[in-house]
Write a protein that holds these residues in place. Structure first.
Motif, PDB file in Angstrom:
ATOM      1  N   GLN A  80      69.095  83.741 -24.239  1.00 17.29           N
ATOM      2  CA  GLN A  80      67.890  83.116 -24.770  1.00 17.29           C
ATOM      3  C   GLN A  80      66.674  83.388 -23.903  1.00 17.29           C
ATOM      4  O   GLN A  80      65.528  83.284 -24.362  1.00 17.29           O
ATOM      5  CB  GLN A  80      68.107  81.609 -24.903  1.00 17.29           C
ATOM      6  N   LEU A  81      66.906  83.750 -22.621  1.00 14.29           N
ATOM      7  CA  LEU A  81      65.817  84.014 -21.690  1.00 14.29           C
ATOM      8  C   LEU A  81      65.584  85.505 -21.485  1.00 14.29           C
ATOM      9  O   LEU A  81      64.685  85.894 -20.748  1.00 14.29           O
ATOM     10  CB  LEU A  81      66.132  83.361 -20.326  1.00 14.29           C
ATOM     11  N   ASP A  82      66.379  86.328 -22.130  1.00 15.40           N
ATOM     12  CA  ASP A  82      66.288  87.778 -21.987  1.00 15.40           C
ATOM     13  C   ASP A  82      65.026  88.290 -22.684  1.00 15.40           C
ATOM     14  O   ASP A  82      64.866  88.106 -23.891  1.00 15.40           O
ATOM     15  CB  ASP A  82      67.539  88.410 -22.619  1.00 15.40           C
ATOM     16  N   PRO A  83      64.123  88.952 -21.954  1.00 18.99           N
ATOM     17  CA  PRO A  83      62.890  89.430 -22.601  1.00 18.99           C
ATOM     18  C   PRO A  83      63.160  90.434 -23.716  1.00 18.99           C
ATOM     19  O   PRO A  83      62.395  90.500 -24.688  1.00 18.99           O
ATOM     20  CB  PRO A  83      62.103  90.070 -21.448  1.00 18.99           C
ATOM     21  N   ALA A 222      59.843  69.393 -30.507  1.00 21.02           N
ATOM     22  CA  ALA A 222      59.990  70.815 -30.791  1.00 21.02           C
ATOM     23  C   ALA A 222      59.030  71.644 -29.943  1.00 21.02           C
ATOM     24  O   ALA A 222      59.387  72.717 -29.439  1.00 21.02           O
ATOM     25  CB  ALA A 222      59.753  71.073 -32.278  1.00 21.02           C
ATOM     26  N   ARG A 223      57.801  71.162 -29.768  1.00 15.35           N
ATOM     27  CA  ARG A 223      56.835  71.892 -28.959  1.00 15.35           C
ATOM     28  C   ARG A 223      57.258  71.906 -27.486  1.00 15.35           C
ATOM     29  O   ARG A 223      57.114  72.924 -26.802  1.00 15.35           O
ATOM     30  CB  ARG A 223      55.447  71.268 -29.126  1.00 15.35           C
ATOM     31  N   GLU A 224      57.794  70.788 -26.993  1.00 16.11           N
ATOM     32  CA  GLU A 224      58.248  70.748 -25.599  1.00 16.11           C
ATOM     33  C   GLU A 224      59.423  71.696 -25.372  1.00 16.11           C
ATOM     34  O   GLU A 224      59.503  72.349 -24.334  1.00 16.11           O
ATOM     35  CB  GLU A 224      58.628  69.309 -25.228  1.00 16.11           C
ATOM     36  N   ARG A 229      61.522  76.759 -23.043  1.00 16.11           N
ATOM     37  CA  ARG A 229      62.128  78.067 -23.254  1.00 16.11           C
ATOM     38  C   ARG A 229      61.220  79.186 -22.738  1.00 16.11           C
ATOM     39  O   ARG A 229      61.678  80.105 -22.058  1.00 16.11           O
ATOM     40  CB  ARG A 229      62.434  78.256 -24.739  1.00 16.11           C
ATOM     41  N   GLN A 230      59.950  79.103 -23.041  1.00 18.57           N
ATOM     42  CA  GLN A 230      59.044  80.156 -22.619  1.00 18.57           C
ATOM     43  C   GLN A 230      58.813  80.120 -21.114  1.00 18.57           C
ATOM     44  O   GLN A 230      58.703  81.165 -20.466  1.00 18.57           O
ATOM     45  CB  GLN A 230      57.724  80.046 -23.374  1.00 18.57           C
ATOM     46  N   SER A 231      58.767  78.934 -20.556  1.00 18.61           N
ATOM     47  CA  SER A 231      58.592  78.808 -19.108  1.00 18.61           C
ATOM     48  C   SER A 231      59.783  79.392 -18.357  1.00 18.61           C
ATOM     49  O   SER A 231      59.620  80.159 -17.401  1.00 18.61           O
ATOM     50  CB  SER A 231      58.398  77.334 -18.738  1.00 18.61           C
ATOM     51  N   LEU A 232      61.002  79.060 -18.794  1.00 14.24           N
ATOM     52  CA  LEU A 232      62.197  79.585 -18.150  1.00 14.24           C
ATOM     53  C   LEU A 232      62.347  81.088 -18.368  1.00 14.24           C
ATOM     54  O   LEU A 232      62.981  81.777 -17.571  1.00 14.24           O
ATOM     55  CB  LEU A 232      63.435  78.857 -18.665  1.00 14.24           C
ATOM     56  N   SER A 233      61.745  81.606 -19.443  1.00 18.10           N
ATOM     57  CA  SER A 233      61.807  83.043 -19.719  1.00 18.10           C
ATOM     58  C   SER A 233      60.871  83.840 -18.818  1.00 18.10           C
ATOM     59  O   SER A 233      61.029  85.064 -18.691  1.00 18.10           O
ATOM     60  CB  SER A 233      61.441  83.326 -21.184  1.00 18.10           C
ATOM     61  N   GLY A 234      59.885  83.155 -18.217  1.00 13.55           N
ATOM     62  CA  GLY A 234      58.988  83.846 -17.299  1.00 13.55           C
ATOM     63  C   GLY A 234      57.540  83.909 -17.731  1.00 13.55           C
ATOM     64  O   GLY A 234      56.724  84.589 -17.091  1.00 13.55           O
ATOM     65  N   PHE A 235      57.183  83.214 -18.794  1.00 15.43           N
ATOM     66  CA  PHE A 235      55.789  83.182 -19.216  1.00 15.43           C
ATOM     67  C   PHE A 235      55.031  82.149 -18.376  1.00 15.43           C
ATOM     68  O   PHE A 235      55.480  81.012 -18.225  1.00 15.43           O
ATOM     69  CB  PHE A 235      55.680  82.831 -20.694  1.00 15.43           C
TER      70      PHE A 235
END
Length: 283
Positions: A80-83, A222-224, A229-235
């Motif tokens: 799920q965190l894979d770019p 849902a927004r949180e 998810r995006q924060s843990l992905s690196g955004f």
């Protein structure tokens, strides 16, 4: 112009791949052709499915013949965190995709990079992508301990047309379509049967909902969940604001509320809560 022997050998190799299209060693043969011209250390052929765990078509064996536990952890949730996965789901397209193209701005600062990518892929990765419907993309990934040079990327780009063409033809020989519309995979090349059902249910929404329900935590909105998810992905905070079309300060407020609801104080604790089994079981 008279072709040289190397050219003739290359055409011979492509012919053998065409012959192998319907065979069990297609992916292995493909890697052997490519590695004559470019150096890489590991490979895997997967089906990316939007909102679900990837399914394995074939993968490079471990040198000692053991199970790659890091890759199993990837299939169980870290995908799920894979770019590459995120990009394939958001902007599916056929062709060569490089890490530099898809990595978020803070990718190398994430726990996903430090605990999985750096340890498993190590240096760099490219993928050949073939979307075959609105939800799924067949991908062929080549990972390296070193960073690919411009020459390496140019070589992969040169190969992309025939690799993509062969992958399209290979689709007819992969067991990809199940009655429920989810890709199916030969059990010998995927995960154990007992884990397969769990992987299919391990979508991101289910994972976040399960964690937030533990010990009476206040559920995330849902927004949180999207911010997590995006924060843990690196955004970065600014990148998340741009992607969600909200203000920088709104993202910061979401992060503050997330940390308070979950009782964590750092990004690493947040990662552990959702993606480390012991942490999830112990809360």
């Amino acid at each position: 112009m008279e072709p040289d022997w190397q050219d003739r050998a290359f055409h011979h190799h492509i012919a053998t791949l065409i012959d192998a299209l319907d065979g069990p060693d297609f992916w292995t043969r493909t890697t052997r052709v490519i590695e004559r011209f470019a150096t890489f250390d590991n490979w895997v052929a997967l089906v990316f499915i939007r909102g679900r765990a990837p399914l394995v078509c074939a993968e490079s064996p471990m040198p000692d013949g053991t199970v790659d536990l890091l890759f199993r952890a990837y299939l169980e949730g870290m995908y799920q965190l894979d770019p590459f996965y995120i990009n394939a789901c958001e902007r599916p397209r056929a062709g060569l995709v490089t890490l530099a193209e898809v990595a978020p701005d803070n990718f190398r600062m994430t726990d996903y990079y430090q605990r999985y990518f750096k340890s498993n892929i190590i240096g760099d990765e490219v993928q050949f992508n073939v979307p075959f419907d609105a939800q799924r993309t067949l991908i062929f990934s080549l990972g390296a301990k070193h960073h690919y040079t411009e020459r390496d990327i140019a070589q992969f780009a040169l190969f992309a047309p025939w690799v993509i063409a062969l992958m399209r033809q290979r689709l007819a020989y992969e067991s990809l379509i199940a009655s429920d519309g989810v890709a199916d995979v030969p059990q010998s090349e995927a995960v154990e049967p007992s884990a397969l059902a769990a992987l299919r249910e391990a979508d991101s929404a289910g994972r976040f909902e399960a964690v937030t329900q533990q010990n009476g935590r206040t559920p995330l909105t849902a927004r949180e969940i999207e911010v997590v998810r995006q924060s843990l992905s690196g955004f970065s905070t600014r990148a998340i604001a741009e992607r969600l079309e909200i203000s920088f300060e709104t993202v910061r407020a979401h992060k503050k509320h997330i940390y308070a609801k979950l009782g964590v104080s750092s990004q690493s604790e947040l990662f552990a809560l959702f993606y480390e089994p012991r942490a999830r079981e112990g809360v």
